[in-house]
Design a protein around this motif. Sequence first.
Motif, PDB file in Angstrom:
ATOM      1  N   GLN A 156     -52.628 -16.174 -13.596  1.00  0.00           N
ATOM      2  CA  GLN A 156     -53.133 -15.633 -14.854  1.00  0.00           C
ATOM      3  C   GLN A 156     -52.021 -14.921 -15.623  1.00  0.00           C
ATOM      4  O   GLN A 156     -50.975 -14.594 -15.078  1.00  0.00           O
TER       5      GLN A 156
ATOM      6  N   ARG B 175     -64.756  -9.155 -13.860  1.00  0.00           N
ATOM      7  CA  ARG B 175     -63.764  -8.573 -12.955  1.00  0.00           C
ATOM      8  C   ARG B 175     -63.830  -7.063 -13.059  1.00  0.00           C
ATOM      9  O   ARG B 175     -63.713  -6.505 -14.156  1.00  0.00           O
TER      10      ARG B 175
ATOM     11  N   LYS C 148     -65.242 -10.559  -9.496  1.00  0.00           N
ATOM     12  CA  LYS C 148     -63.869 -10.493  -8.989  1.00  0.00           C
ATOM     13  C   LYS C 148     -63.465  -9.025  -9.009  1.00  0.00           C
ATOM     14  O   LYS C 148     -64.003  -8.244  -9.805  1.00  0.00           O
TER      15      LYS C 148
ATOM     16  N   SER D   9     -60.009  -6.179  -8.743  1.00  0.00           N
ATOM     17  CA  SER D   9     -58.589  -5.856  -8.604  1.00  0.00           C
ATOM     18  C   SER D   9     -58.436  -4.355  -8.426  1.00  0.00           C
ATOM     19  O   SER D   9     -59.222  -3.573  -8.968  1.00  0.00           O
TER      20      SER D   9
ATOM     21  N   HIS E 112     -58.239 -10.373  -7.378  1.00  0.00           N
ATOM     22  CA  HIS E 112     -57.171 -10.647  -8.340  1.00  0.00           C
ATOM     23  C   HIS E 112     -56.017  -9.693  -8.040  1.00  0.00           C
ATOM     24  O   HIS E 112     -56.191  -8.470  -8.109  1.00  0.00           O
TER      25      HIS E 112
ATOM     26  N   THR F 274     -56.534 -14.886  -7.265  1.00  0.00           N
ATOM     27  CA  THR F 274     -55.809 -15.048  -8.519  1.00  0.00           C
ATOM     28  C   THR F 274     -54.699 -14.008  -8.547  1.00  0.00           C
ATOM     29  O   THR F 274     -54.777 -12.973  -7.873  1.00  0.00           O
TER      30      THR F 274
END
Length: 364
Positions: A27, A129, A173, A175, A200, A231
């Motif tokens: 990404q 996310r 998702k 992070s 991520h 990702t």
Amino acid sequence: MSVSRRVSRKVRVGWVDVGGDAPIRVQSMCTTKTADVNATLQQMAALVAAGCEIVRVAVPHWEDAEALKTIAEHATIPVIADIHFQWKYAMAALEGGIHGLRINPGNIKYQDKVRLIAREAKDRGVPIRIGVNAGSLEKDLLAKYGNPTAEALVESALSEMRILEDEDFFDIKISVKHSSARVMIDAYRMLAAQCDYALHLGVTEAGPMPAGGVKSAVGIGTLLAEGIGDTIRVSLTDDPVEEVKVGNWILGSLGLRKRGLDLVACPSCGRAEVDVLRLTREVNEALEAKGLKAPIRVAVMGCVVNGPGEAREADLGIAAGKGFGHLIVKGEVRGKVPEDRFVEVLVAEAEKMAREHAPEPASS
């Protein structure tokens, strides 16, 4: 040895799968003003050409939110709206057909608004996310832990996760980014052990090259080697195209991605009979100008000690001597090449290999 990946839930961002058995996705994030639709779409096109698979855009103003409908309609890559503070922008993004949302637990303060976003996203099949960042952690967690520790980042993510789950929303998702590769690694290890959502990866605010690339490679690469991550984004103070290049190099170095050219070159030493640094630059520039997408490994070696062996391990290579070099293709020496034709011959052979890799056209 192949990497055994952590089992994670699969989500679909637009037309791209993330997590589960899907490839690890690269990404990036546009640096344009999102309201400038033409500039944003042009930058997206450059990112796609470099190998980007999902792109994020900033939405700090209402005019940016309004532009998302046109961007989503014309983008050739799934687009994620980056939402901070203003929950209304998230709703506008969803209504505009955006392919994914990123929300930050540290600055959307009201749980009822997060729940509203979750319900709307669920109705539209749009993943979210949870993007925890050390620079914008909730004040109560900072007070509890003293600073943005790995434990604080994970607690923030899990708290937001439970809010979404309470709304029967599971297209998630997560992070947990930090500017320290060490803290970031610890946080993702903890998080991976406590949930099965797609993760991520990124070292936030990594800075310019080369330091930013090194920090990102250490943080992201360590986790990927352990099977953690679905990702990645390399956050550089640079053209986002460079982020994509570094991201693909990280994946390629771990054997997790075969995309485009992989240039191997010796670091040069007193044994070299050619200017290896100049030759490598010229070969790299010539091959990049051709825009070859086939997974071809090209070796540029400067002497007869390691040169022949390294070139045989590549698909194609030159083992240079004084005034000439051995051309090696698929492990076989194909003859001598004069030094002034090194670049020309390597490019011609690479183009030939790329044609061989190209799929057969479908019959009518």
